[in-house]
Scaffold this active site. Sequence first.
Site, PDB file in Angstrom:
ATOM      1  N   GLU A 114      34.954  32.959  36.313  1.00 39.73           N
ATOM      2  CA  GLU A 114      34.219  33.018  37.580  1.00 39.73           C
ATOM      3  C   GLU A 114      35.141  33.433  38.724  1.00 39.73           C
ATOM      4  O   GLU A 114      34.769  34.261  39.563  1.00 39.73           O
ATOM      5  CB  GLU A 114      33.555  31.667  37.869  1.00 39.73           C
ATOM      6  CG  GLU A 114      32.368  31.362  36.982  1.00 39.73           C
ATOM      7  CD  GLU A 114      32.695  31.050  35.521  1.00 39.73           C
ATOM      8  OE1 GLU A 114      31.763  31.075  34.698  1.00 39.73           O
ATOM      9  OE2 GLU A 114      33.874  30.785  35.187  1.00 39.73           O
ATOM     10  N   ASP A 128      33.901  50.090  47.803  1.00 39.06           N
ATOM     11  CA  ASP A 128      32.627  50.749  48.098  1.00 39.06           C
ATOM     12  C   ASP A 128      32.438  50.967  49.597  1.00 39.06           C
ATOM     13  O   ASP A 128      32.020  52.043  50.028  1.00 39.06           O
ATOM     14  CB  ASP A 128      31.465  49.930  47.538  1.00 39.06           C
ATOM     15  CG  ASP A 128      30.126  50.596  47.781  1.00 39.06           C
ATOM     16  OD1 ASP A 128      29.987  51.801  47.449  1.00 39.06           O
ATOM     17  OD2 ASP A 128      29.213  49.940  48.312  1.00 39.06           O
TER      18      ASP A 128
END
Length: 168
Positions: A114, A128
């Site tokens: 995680e 991005d």
Amino acid sequence: MTKLTHVDQTGQANMVDVTDKTPTVRTAIAEGYILMSPATIQEVINHTNKKGDVITTAKIAGIQAAKKCADLIPLCHPLALSKVDVDFEIQPDFNRIRVQAMCKLTGRTGVEMEALTAVSVATLTLFDMCKAADPYMEIQGIKVLEKVGGKTGHWRHENKQIDESDSQ
């Protein structure tokens, strides 16, 4: 020969049964870096990126990713995380941003995946959001720094000294 934990007697993929393990408080800390041009670093610092607040967006993405880890990694147990934190350290002298994630729960299995997923998705989100300004960015050095709890107890990456405040 060591028995493989994610393969059953017939050689098929198998999710490990953790039913009989004792729940303990488990924490994992991971880090990674995204390298970018000095101009792109300044856009992040000055909040002038055309896509908006890249750090806040990447923080939310990292937290969401940690919560969705079992949907992304085959045979990974779905976990009821009690805490996820994703922090950023802009390091203009090195033309990079350090991303650190901490995941915590009381459970039967660790939270390393995680924490690694949180770092991975947070750095991908930074990429991005900044790719128009710098398509040459690089993501590097994603690793577990520390884990606490379970059978192995407390483990730290041998090449990293963590401030005690980082593992709280």
